[in-house]
Design a protein around this motif. Sequence first.
Motif, PDB file in Angstrom:
ATOM      1  N   LYS A 172      -1.269  21.128  11.352  1.00 18.63           N
ATOM      2  CA  LYS A 172      -0.517  20.159  12.144  1.00 18.63           C
ATOM      3  C   LYS A 172      -1.469  19.261  12.912  1.00 18.63           C
ATOM      4  O   LYS A 172      -1.525  19.286  14.134  1.00 18.63           O
ATOM      5  CB  LYS A 172       0.438  20.872  13.089  1.00 18.63           C
ATOM      6  N   ASN A 173      -2.268  18.493  12.175  1.00 21.16           N
ATOM      7  CA  ASN A 173      -3.133  17.557  12.867  1.00 21.16           C
ATOM      8  C   ASN A 173      -2.958  16.168  12.272  1.00 21.16           C
ATOM      9  O   ASN A 173      -2.490  15.999  11.153  1.00 21.16           O
ATOM     10  CB  ASN A 173      -4.586  18.011  12.794  1.00 21.16           C
ATOM     11  N   LYS A 174      -3.345  15.199  13.083  1.00 22.68           N
ATOM     12  CA  LYS A 174      -3.199  13.813  12.669  1.00 22.68           C
ATOM     13  C   LYS A 174      -4.448  13.083  13.126  1.00 22.68           C
ATOM     14  O   LYS A 174      -4.897  13.261  14.258  1.00 22.68           O
ATOM     15  CB  LYS A 174      -1.959  13.231  13.337  1.00 22.68           C
ATOM     16  N   LEU A 175      -5.015  12.292  12.227  1.00 20.73           N
ATOM     17  CA  LEU A 175      -6.252  11.595  12.539  1.00 20.73           C
ATOM     18  C   LEU A 175      -6.081  10.116  12.232  1.00 20.73           C
ATOM     19  O   LEU A 175      -5.780   9.746  11.102  1.00 20.73           O
ATOM     20  CB  LEU A 175      -7.378  12.188  11.680  1.00 20.73           C
ATOM     21  N   ASP A 176      -6.230   9.292  13.266  1.00 16.10           N
ATOM     22  CA  ASP A 176      -6.167   7.848  13.059  1.00 16.10           C
ATOM     23  C   ASP A 176      -7.510   7.241  13.434  1.00 16.10           C
ATOM     24  O   ASP A 176      -8.096   7.614  14.449  1.00 16.10           O
ATOM     25  CB  ASP A 176      -5.081   7.215  13.947  1.00 16.10           C
ATOM     26  N   MET A 177      -7.965   6.308  12.611  1.00 14.09           N
ATOM     27  CA  MET A 177      -9.250   5.670  12.889  1.00 14.09           C
ATOM     28  C   MET A 177      -9.095   4.172  12.809  1.00 14.09           C
ATOM     29  O   MET A 177      -8.349   3.659  11.993  1.00 14.09           O
ATOM     30  CB  MET A 177     -10.259   6.081  11.826  1.00 14.09           C
ATOM     31  N   HIS A 178      -9.860   3.504  13.655  1.00 14.26           N
ATOM     32  CA  HIS A 178      -9.928   2.052  13.541  1.00 14.26           C
ATOM     33  C   HIS A 178     -11.386   1.614  13.598  1.00 14.26           C
ATOM     34  O   HIS A 178     -12.129   2.024  14.492  1.00 14.26           O
ATOM     35  CB  HIS A 178      -9.114   1.376  14.651  1.00 14.26           C
ATOM     36  N   ILE A 179     -11.796   0.819  12.622  1.00 14.66           N
ATOM     37  CA  ILE A 179     -13.178   0.346  12.559  1.00 14.66           C
ATOM     38  C   ILE A 179     -13.213  -1.118  12.986  1.00 14.66           C
ATOM     39  O   ILE A 179     -12.485  -1.948  12.430  1.00 14.66           O
ATOM     40  CB  ILE A 179     -13.724   0.488  11.116  1.00 14.66           C
ATOM     41  N   GLY A 180     -14.029  -1.439  14.012  1.00 14.72           N
ATOM     42  CA  GLY A 180     -14.183  -2.831  14.428  1.00 14.72           C
ATOM     43  C   GLY A 180     -14.833  -3.631  13.307  1.00 14.72           C
ATOM     44  O   GLY A 180     -14.264  -4.588  12.775  1.00 14.72           O
ATOM     45  N   LYS A 181     -16.056  -3.194  12.958  1.00 17.55           N
ATOM     46  CA  LYS A 181     -16.752  -3.847  11.846  1.00 17.55           C
ATOM     47  C   LYS A 181     -17.698  -2.851  11.188  1.00 17.55           C
ATOM     48  O   LYS A 181     -18.415  -2.120  11.861  1.00 17.55           O
ATOM     49  CB  LYS A 181     -17.533  -5.051  12.400  1.00 17.55           C
ATOM     50  N   GLY A 182     -17.666  -2.827   9.861  1.00 13.67           N
ATOM     51  CA  GLY A 182     -18.559  -1.939   9.112  1.00 13.67           C
ATOM     52  C   GLY A 182     -19.575  -2.735   8.324  1.00 13.67           C
ATOM     53  O   GLY A 182     -19.275  -3.830   7.829  1.00 13.67           O
ATOM     54  N   TYR A 183     -20.797  -2.228   8.270  1.00 11.48           N
ATOM     55  CA  TYR A 183     -21.852  -2.843   7.467  1.00 11.48           C
ATOM     56  C   TYR A 183     -22.349  -1.764   6.509  1.00 11.48           C
ATOM     57  O   TYR A 183     -22.540  -0.609   6.918  1.00 11.48           O
ATOM     58  CB  TYR A 183     -23.018  -3.292   8.340  1.00 11.48           C
TER      59      TYR A 183
END
Length: 245
Positions: A172-183
């Motif tokens: 019962k886990n939830k993982l949200d990610m947001h990337i500003g900028k990837g190189y």
Amino acid sequence: MVRYLALLILFSISVVNSKHLPSFIKPCKKSDPEFKKCVKDNAIDALPYILKGDSMSRIPNYLPFEVPLVATTATQGLDLQLHDLKLYGMNTTKIEEVDFDLDKQHIYVKVFIPDSTSESNYTVEGKLFSFVINDKGPAKTRIENLTVEYTIDYQLVTKRDGKRYIDIDSLKNKLDMHIGKGYYYFGNLFGGNKALTDNFNQVLNENSKDVDDISKDGMRSLIASMVSGLFSAIFKIPYDEIFID
Ligand SMILES: *[C@@H]1O[C@H](CO)[C@@H](O)[C@H](O)[C@H]1NC(C)=O
Ligand SMILES: *[C@@H]1O[C@H](CO)[C@@H](O)[C@H](O)[C@H]1NC(C)=O
Ligand SMILES: *[C@@H]1O[C@H](CO)[C@@H](O)[C@H](O)[C@H]1NC(C)=O
């Protein structure tokens, strides 16, 4: 002696059977009107100690954090593996929120990592942006402004010592990610053809938002194992010593 909490994202500790528990974990009073603030402040205070590692309680050093293998699977037709990955920049981590809901038995953590880089050796097989690739070589990534939000449920179990412990329900886990900028950079592609390699990396970075999805897929398994490892270390401490009356 020991006390409580440091919910973070990032930790891989396999088994912690030591009686030694880190002194930088401080308890919070359940009746504290500022309970939520106490939990967050303690987590922020504990963070630098956790990142440095603590061999006695089997918390490894996270500066850099080293992982033998990160594999991505979510992108169809692409098999990318990153070997011997070293992740730098965890010392820039800011804990933005920690919420420990004792009634609903629910944990929420939000962290912001302004600047992290990785070095690894990749192997790749498949197709990306219409390039057919089947190579191995050095890989580098840089992620600016990564936000990670993690929620997980837990139960309380009473062990043989008669004390109550937090038992994470990893399903019962939830993982949200947001990337500003990837190189992204992959060296030695196309049998070492420099012109094609440069061309590919240019396409990759012009379409970095699409690559971010592959990157998130890799980080997903990484972060999940870090978190469950960290929790298993911290929750060797009895619940009633982490949260006191
Ligand atoms: C993080 O560590 C790196 C490398 O040791 C160092 O250059 C950098 O200044 C550190 N950043 C912070 C915010 O501590
Ligand atoms: C990648 O492999 C090369 C050659 O085996 C090695 O010298 C290098 O240290 C490796 N890089 C990483 C990040 O492990
Ligand atoms: C990263 O965040 C900082 C501060 O929040 C902001 O100034 C900067 O523009 C952001 N950069 C990117 C690439 O998202």
